[in-house]
Motif scaffolding. Structure first.
Motif, PDB file in Angstrom:
ATOM      1  N   TRP A 222       0.871  -1.116  -0.182  1.00  0.00           N
ATOM      2  CA  TRP A 222      -0.066  -0.078   0.036  1.00  0.00           C
ATOM      3  C   TRP A 222       0.944   1.254   0.054  1.00  0.00           C
ATOM      4  O   TRP A 222       0.939   1.856   1.034  1.00  0.00           O
ATOM      5  N   ALA A 223       1.556   1.637  -1.278  1.00  0.00           N
ATOM      6  CA  ALA A 223       2.464   2.889  -1.263  1.00  0.00           C
ATOM      7  C   ALA A 223       2.290   3.211  -2.779  1.00  0.00           C
ATOM      8  O   ALA A 223       2.030   2.431  -3.654  1.00  0.00           O
ATOM      9  N   GLU A 224       2.550   4.250  -2.974  1.00  0.00           N
ATOM     10  CA  GLU A 224       2.677   4.954  -4.381  1.00  0.00           C
ATOM     11  C   GLU A 224       3.879   4.691  -5.044  1.00  0.00           C
ATOM     12  O   GLU A 224       4.927   5.369  -4.380  1.00  0.00           O
ATOM     13  N   PRO A 225       3.998   4.175  -5.918  1.00  0.00           N
ATOM     14  CA  PRO A 225       2.894   3.236  -6.891  1.00  0.00           C
ATOM     15  C   PRO A 225       3.027   1.723  -6.702  1.00  0.00           C
ATOM     16  O   PRO A 225       3.269   0.862  -7.557  1.00  0.00           O
ATOM     17  N   GLY A 226       2.999   1.232  -5.432  1.00  0.00           N
ATOM     18  CA  GLY A 226       3.184  -0.225  -5.109  1.00  0.00           C
ATOM     19  C   GLY A 226       4.682  -0.455  -5.007  1.00  0.00           C
ATOM     20  O   GLY A 226       5.549  -0.125  -6.003  1.00  0.00           O
ATOM     21  N   ASN A 227       5.075  -1.094  -4.061  1.00  0.00           N
ATOM     22  CA  ASN A 227       6.659  -1.251  -3.919  1.00  0.00           C
ATOM     23  C   ASN A 227       6.732  -2.676  -3.331  1.00  0.00           C
ATOM     24  O   ASN A 227       6.165  -3.198  -2.413  1.00  0.00           O
ATOM     25  N   SER A 228       7.655  -3.492  -3.792  1.00  0.00           N
ATOM     26  CA  SER A 228       7.868  -4.788  -3.772  1.00  0.00           C
ATOM     27  C   SER A 228       9.025  -5.155  -2.193  1.00  0.00           C
ATOM     28  O   SER A 228       9.155  -6.223  -2.097  1.00  0.00           O
ATOM     29  N   SER A 229       9.264  -3.919  -1.754  1.00  0.00           N
ATOM     30  CA  SER A 229      10.061  -4.318  -0.498  1.00  0.00           C
ATOM     31  C   SER A 229       9.313  -5.248   0.436  1.00  0.00           C
ATOM     32  O   SER A 229       8.324  -4.991   0.640  1.00  0.00           O
ATOM     33  N   PHE A 230      10.109  -5.805   0.983  1.00  0.00           N
ATOM     34  CA  PHE A 230       9.618  -6.868   2.181  1.00  0.00           C
ATOM     35  C   PHE A 230      10.750  -7.231   3.271  1.00  0.00           C
ATOM     36  O   PHE A 230      11.794  -6.964   3.275  1.00  0.00           O
ATOM     37  N   TRP A 231       9.999  -7.790   4.474  1.00  0.00           N
ATOM     38  CA  TRP A 231      10.738  -8.076   5.498  1.00  0.00           C
ATOM     39  C   TRP A 231      10.659  -9.372   5.546  1.00  0.00           C
ATOM     40  O   TRP A 231       9.649 -10.349   5.259  1.00  0.00           O
ATOM     41  N   VAL A 232      11.867 -10.130   5.933  1.00  0.00           N
ATOM     42  CA  VAL A 232      12.105 -11.671   5.924  1.00  0.00           C
ATOM     43  C   VAL A 232      12.397 -11.945   7.523  1.00  0.00           C
ATOM     44  O   VAL A 232      13.624 -11.186   8.093  1.00  0.00           O
ATOM     45  N   HIS A 233      11.668 -12.601   8.118  1.00  0.00           N
ATOM     46  CA  HIS A 233      11.808 -12.995   9.607  1.00  0.00           C
ATOM     47  C   HIS A 233      12.438 -14.458   9.510  1.00  0.00           C
ATOM     48  O   HIS A 233      11.800 -15.396   9.207  1.00  0.00           O
ATOM     49  N   ASN A 234      13.586 -14.727  10.329  1.00  0.00           N
ATOM     50  CA  ASN A 234      14.069 -16.151  10.406  1.00  0.00           C
ATOM     51  C   ASN A 234      13.517 -16.667  11.644  1.00  0.00           C
ATOM     52  O   ASN A 234      13.770 -16.447  12.857  1.00  0.00           O
ATOM     53  N   LYS A 235      12.759 -17.640  11.291  1.00  0.00           N
ATOM     54  CA  LYS A 235      12.067 -18.438  12.348  1.00  0.00           C
ATOM     55  C   LYS A 235      13.078 -19.707  12.942  1.00  0.00           C
ATOM     56  O   LYS A 235      12.647 -20.286  14.006  1.00  0.00           O
ATOM     57  N   THR A 236      14.162 -20.029  12.538  1.00  0.00           N
ATOM     58  CA  THR A 236      15.031 -21.260  12.616  1.00  0.00           C
ATOM     59  C   THR A 236      15.907 -20.830  13.842  1.00  0.00           C
ATOM     60  O   THR A 236      16.200 -19.604  14.342  1.00  0.00           O
ATOM     61  N   SER A 237      16.990 -21.938  14.125  1.00  0.00           N
ATOM     62  CA  SER A 237      17.814 -21.748  15.172  1.00  0.00           C
ATOM     63  C   SER A 237      19.097 -21.510  14.751  1.00  0.00           C
ATOM     64  O   SER A 237      19.988 -21.687  15.457  1.00  0.00           O
ATOM     65  N   THR A 238      19.142 -21.109  13.505  1.00  0.00           N
ATOM     66  CA  THR A 238      20.628 -20.959  12.631  1.00  0.00           C
ATOM     67  C   THR A 238      20.332 -20.034  11.577  1.00  0.00           C
ATOM     68  O   THR A 238      19.302 -19.581  11.272  1.00  0.00           O
ATOM     69  N   ASP A 239      21.610 -19.381  11.057  1.00  0.00           N
ATOM     70  CA  ASP A 239      21.538 -18.233  10.278  1.00  0.00           C
ATOM     71  C   ASP A 239      20.850 -18.620   9.096  1.00  0.00           C
ATOM     72  O   ASP A 239      21.070 -19.584   8.552  1.00  0.00           O
ATOM     73  N   ILE A 240      20.144 -17.608   8.491  1.00  0.00           N
ATOM     74  CA  ILE A 240      19.502 -17.687   6.996  1.00  0.00           C
ATOM     75  C   ILE A 240      20.218 -16.841   6.372  1.00  0.00           C
ATOM     76  O   ILE A 240      20.227 -15.659   6.542  1.00  0.00           O
ATOM     77  N   VAL A 241      20.602 -17.212   4.965  1.00  0.00           N
ATOM     78  CA  VAL A 241      21.257 -16.281   3.994  1.00  0.00           C
ATOM     79  C   VAL A 241      20.368 -16.036   3.064  1.00  0.00           C
ATOM     80  O   VAL A 241      19.849 -16.923   2.105  1.00  0.00           O
ATOM     81  N   ILE A 242      20.038 -14.974   2.678  1.00  0.00           N
ATOM     82  CA  ILE A 242      18.998 -14.414   1.493  1.00  0.00           C
ATOM     83  C   ILE A 242      20.104 -14.123   0.429  1.00  0.00           C
ATOM     84  O   ILE A 242      21.112 -13.224   0.395  1.00  0.00           O
ATOM     85  N   GLU A 243      19.801 -14.609  -0.885  1.00  0.00           N
ATOM     86  CA  GLU A 243      20.723 -14.528  -1.936  1.00  0.00           C
ATOM     87  C   GLU A 243      19.842 -13.663  -2.716  1.00  0.00           C
ATOM     88  O   GLU A 243      19.258 -14.185  -3.727  1.00  0.00           O
ATOM     89  N   LEU A 244      20.419 -12.320  -2.689  1.00  0.00           N
ATOM     90  CA  LEU A 244      19.789 -11.195  -3.342  1.00  0.00           C
ATOM     91  C   LEU A 244      20.153 -11.446  -5.037  1.00  0.00           C
ATOM     92  O   LEU A 244      19.170 -10.863  -5.894  1.00  0.00           O
ATOM     93  N   ASN A 245      21.205 -11.939  -5.261  1.00  0.00           N
ATOM     94  CA  ASN A 245      21.787 -12.139  -6.779  1.00  0.00           C
ATOM     95  C   ASN A 245      20.660 -13.143  -7.479  1.00  0.00           C
ATOM     96  O   ASN A 245      20.770 -13.408  -8.597  1.00  0.00           O
ATOM     97  N   ARG A 246      20.043 -14.123  -6.667  1.00  0.00           N
ATOM     98  CA  ARG A 246      19.232 -15.178  -6.966  1.00  0.00           C
ATOM     99  C   ARG A 246      17.823 -14.736  -6.898  1.00  0.00           C
ATOM    100  O   ARG A 246      16.973 -16.011  -6.874  1.00  0.00           O
ATOM    101  N   SER A 247      17.537 -13.635  -6.314  1.00  0.00           N
ATOM    102  CA  SER A 247      15.947 -13.382  -5.857  1.00  0.00           C
ATOM    103  C   SER A 247      15.679 -12.213  -6.971  1.00  0.00           C
ATOM    104  O   SER A 247      16.405 -11.341  -7.462  1.00  0.00           O
TER     105      SER A 247
END
Length: 206
Positions: A56-81
């Motif tokens: 709900w933003a002008e003109p719509g924005n795909s930004s997002f939050w990622v919450h890690n639910k696990t007990s270990t680190d999670i790595v988001i691969e931005l070059n493959r997202s």
């Protein structure tokens, strides 16, 4: 997770007329079977992560939050997202530089007895952050991924009245196959000592 069909609303660019002092806005409503609606947010969740969108933003924005639910680190691969809009790929890693400006002010001067007026001194602290190909999220923590505008311009159609009465709306509906706006979000992430990788895909169509 139960998958529901929810509407996604995107506020597009406003139209300002020269003769009438009113702003007119175009709003796109899209449907998705991949997310749940929670308050004003759209949420995708699996056993590893919770992904939260607010379009709900002008003109719509795909930004997002990622919450890690696990007990270990999670790595988001931005070059493959990727955000894919009508078949065009926008990769989240753009080698961008993000600038944050923290501005504060202080007062300086002497007492009134000296007839010296106090003045404001502005201090700016500028920080720059270079975008990384990978985004590491510790356990039970969250980070934001900076996205893209989903629809940068007004959709024009002969059936859509550009300027309407203040109490009326001009509406045009599409089937999924005929939609002028279809977008998908693909997030690649890895976890654990063995670096096991997965991919999340969510989609919507107006």
């Amino acid at each position: 997770m139960g998958i529901l069909n929810h509407s996604i609303q995107i506020l597009l660019l406003g139209m300002l007329t020269s003769c009438i002092p009113h702003n007119y806005y175009q709003m796109c409503t899209a449907a998705s079977e991949d997310v749940d609606k929670q308050n004003n947010n759209l949420v995708y969740e699996n056993e590893d992560v919770r992904v939260t969108y607010n379009l709900w933003a002008e003109p719509g924005n795909s930004s997002f939050w990622v919450h890690n639910k696990t007990s270990t680190d999670i790595v988001i691969e931005l070059n493959r997202s990727h955000l894919i809009i009508n078949g065009v790929v926008h990769t989240y890693f753009q080698n961008r530089v993000f600038t944050t400006v923290d501005e504060s002010s202080i007062s300086s001067g002497k007492s009134k007895a000296t007839r010296y007026n106090a003045r404001q001194l502005s201090i700016k602290n500028i920080e720059e952050r270079i975008e990384q190909k990978q985004l590491r999220i510790p356990p039970n923590a969250a980070k934001k991924v900076t996205g893209f505008s989903i629809m940068k311009s007004i959709y024009r159609d002969c059936d859509l009245v550009r300027i309407t009465d203040r109490k009326e709306n001009s509406i045009k509906k599409f089937t999924k196959d005929a939609s002028p706006l279809i977008f998908r979000n693909m997030i690649s992430y890895c976890k654990g000592k063995n670096f096991n990788c997965s991919r999340i895909s969510t989609s919507a169509a107006s």
